[in-house]
Design a protein around this motif. Structure first.
Motif: not given
Lengths: 422, 422
Positions: B113-116, B212-217
């Motif tokens: 998981l990338d948080h940028e 359905g929560i967006w966690l990152g990419r």
């Protein structure tokens, strides 16, 4: 295991998973205006099976939806006449790009030249560049802007992030240029180009032609295709399947491709048999040798193919070189000596218990030791020599290796057997 | 063959190309503030050799320069105590990200998981988003902006290109959302995640958690790492080298890894020898059989490994499935029949000329036919059965296959020989 969807890549994957007849049926159902995009995702061998069925006009229509590099791939598979017809049907700009791509062979970076990169003069301001990007839409895989002189000579590149951050009226030539950015020459081998992307995780790289002229760029997208093809080639090549990316190639084509490999292997098997044939005498007297001899050859083959695989991977990653092969040699000899002793003792013991003959045990143990050492030396030397002579280690390496380990295995085992048991 | 430069990736490649002692010497020379970046480019096995030598404080210092996913990889290799020390040394935000990554195992997408990634509310205008991007710098591998609700629930994604093109005061929620964009779940197997990137050439994909929560990419950069690891695994796995990404692993470690494979192969070789041992009678009388028998086994092994390789690649690309294996079976049987007949005749003829015995020729021809068919069936069935039972076809496939082709080869050849020649 994603559910089928309408993405051209998914359709392409579906086409590749179908036998020829069903593949053509699905192809016939596809709307004309999506075909070009689907073709662009196909492996060459599969692409060819579809092109064979398409009238030239249809290919020309599909070509309109494809990038220059993809059209060049398609055109290279057509007859000269059909190729010309497709090229002539393109717009002047597209034609020029395709003809440029075709100046390079399909192992050169120029073949994948992308013309969507953004180049600007150094006096343009960040604001002007941003308006320019807005007017022509940001191309995919863009993370830099190329700065060029009046004759398009390449001056450097600025990160898109820096353009976005800059004040509107700053000339891009005054923004920090990207340090140590690699460049690609149009004649650079694809493998070298792909290595740059693989190692340094670039999104795009500039392609610089003669006299320092900026010709365009290579994107990560195309580089990934090359990286995948290399991995495919290493895997398939080691089984002699280099020409068979199409799972459902026609039986005759498949059989012919594989027959070559079977034929080459038959030659090496015959060589091994010939070696064995020289020991008919001892084999006739001590049948135990016939029973045990495959063990020596197969243990050698395994050890050799382990070193071979490691070296082929190392060569592909540019990690095996003239300056470190001695160190690798030392390590592999160490491994071979350890495993040689361990397995010589184990197999010797088994042979002793099985045939109640300590001399047979000594013979097989010694033969295994010898073959382990030779296997490792061969596994290291064969790919390096092949590479030195411009040949492909992944393709020829394993046959040559097996020949060596079979011949040495049978020769040492039966030779020692003759000496000590007759 | 690029000249060495200061890019962390080049230094990492150089480190991987060095034997252990020289590797540690080069590592000691590197300035502290570049070490984190270099570590991030190393294969796990090599990374471990360096971590072993580093005091915990140094690891913690390097971790500051690394992304959460990379820190998680490092931490997972440390003792519990050292891991905690490194985690505790991180900033609150970094610690939360690393702890989140560690909730997933290293075969799950959540680990990468990338948080940028950039997420904004749907009422924000294009102009506001652009100012937001300018203020925090455009992250690498960005080609989309994620639209989220008040509780970070994922609503869709808009292309960065569309944001740049839009009028300043248009709310991003009114811009066209990207159609059919795939989503990644944090528990999705890495292989499935990588397949999405490989097939559809994405630059980044959203990671959506429970409710359905967006966690990152996930970025293409990380996906490429997975794709490379898979290719590596397929290549190395087929030689039983799965655990040996480090070219200069210590001799003892290497020897032990490979010994396992040699041991497994010894068992199969012993099985083959046992089969041969049952025919001592005929072998003692007709030595020609001992001379020729490796040919039958080796031709079967080659044919089988060709089918096996094709199927392993097909499974990896999701192109061999329950709905098309029958078609593949038909094709492969066709190939085996053609090559079976061709090579049975060729080898039969050679055997006839060599030993002037037409019955030996018939025996070896028939055995080759039988073994070619069995080889192809085994090459197709073995990886599919292994996959069905959650086992790794690339790792176990070739040993099992060789066992089958050796046993069937020797059994059919020597069995027929006993029947017809005694």
């Amino acid at each position: 295991m994603a559910p089928p969807d309408n993405h051209p890549a998914s359709i392409a994957n579906q086409l590749e998973s179908l036998p020829l007849k069903a593949r053509r049926a699905l192809w016939a159902e596809l709307p004309n205006d999506s075909r070009g995009e689907v073709l662009a995702y196909l492996h060459d061998d599969v692409l060819q099976t579809l092109l064979q069925e398409m009238p030239v006009e249809e290919i020309a229509e599909a070509a309109e939806q494809m990038e220059a590099a993809e059209v060049a791939d398609v055109v290279a598979m057509l007859s000269e006449e059909a190729a010309q017809e497709v090229i002539d049907s393109l717009s002047t700009e597209d034609r020029a790009q395709v003809e440029m791509a075709l100046q390079f062979d399909d192992e050169q970076a120029g073949r994948l030249l992308d013309h969507e990169g953004i180049s600007v003069g150094r006096k343009r301001t960040a604001g002007q560049v941003l308006r320019h990007i807005r007017a022509r839409r940001l191309p995919n895989y863009t993370d830099k802007i190329y700065i060029v002189g009046a004759r398009k000579q390449y001056l450097g590149a600025v990160a898109l992030a820096d353009i976005l951050e800059a004040e509107d009226d700053v000339p891009v030539g005054e923004l920090p240029m990207i340090d140590n950015l690699d460049q690609v020459g149009p004649e650079m081998p694809l493998a070298d180009m792909a290595a740059l992307f693989r190692q340094k995780h670039y999104v795009e790289l500039p392609v610089i032609g003669p006299e320092g002229i900026w010709l365009g760029r290579i994107t990560l997208d195309d580089a990934m295709g090359v990286i995948q093809d290399e991995a495919d080639h290493n895997l398939l090549g080691m089984a002699g399947l280099d020409e068979e990316q199409d799972l459902f190639a026609p039986v005759l084509t498949s059989a012919r491709n594989r027959a070559v490999w079977l034929g080459v292997n038959l030659l090496t098997a015959l060589l091994a048999s010939w070696v064995i044939g020289n020991f008919e005498d001892v084999l006739g007297k001590i049948v135990a040798l016939a029973v045990l001899m495959p063990i020596v050859a197969s243990m050698g083959g395994i050890a050799g193919s382990q070193t071979l695989t490691l070296v082929i991977r190392g060569l592909a990653l540019d990690q095996v070189r003239s300056d470190n092969w001695r160190a690798l040699l030392r390590k592999e000899i160490g491994v071979a000596m350890l495993n040689g002793v361990v397995w010589a003792l184990a197999v010797g013991l088994i042979a002793w218990l099985w045939f109640s003959n300590p001399i047979i045990a000594m013979v097989i143990g010694t033969a295994i030791m010898i073959n382990q050492m030779v296997a490792v030396l061969a596994g290291l030397a064969i790919p390096m020599v092949l590479e030195r002579f411009g040949m492909d280690p992944a393709l020829a390496g394993s046959v040559i290796l097996t020949t060596v380990t079979d011949v040495v295995g049978f020769l040492s085992f039966l030779g020692l057997g003759s000496l000590l048991l007759l």
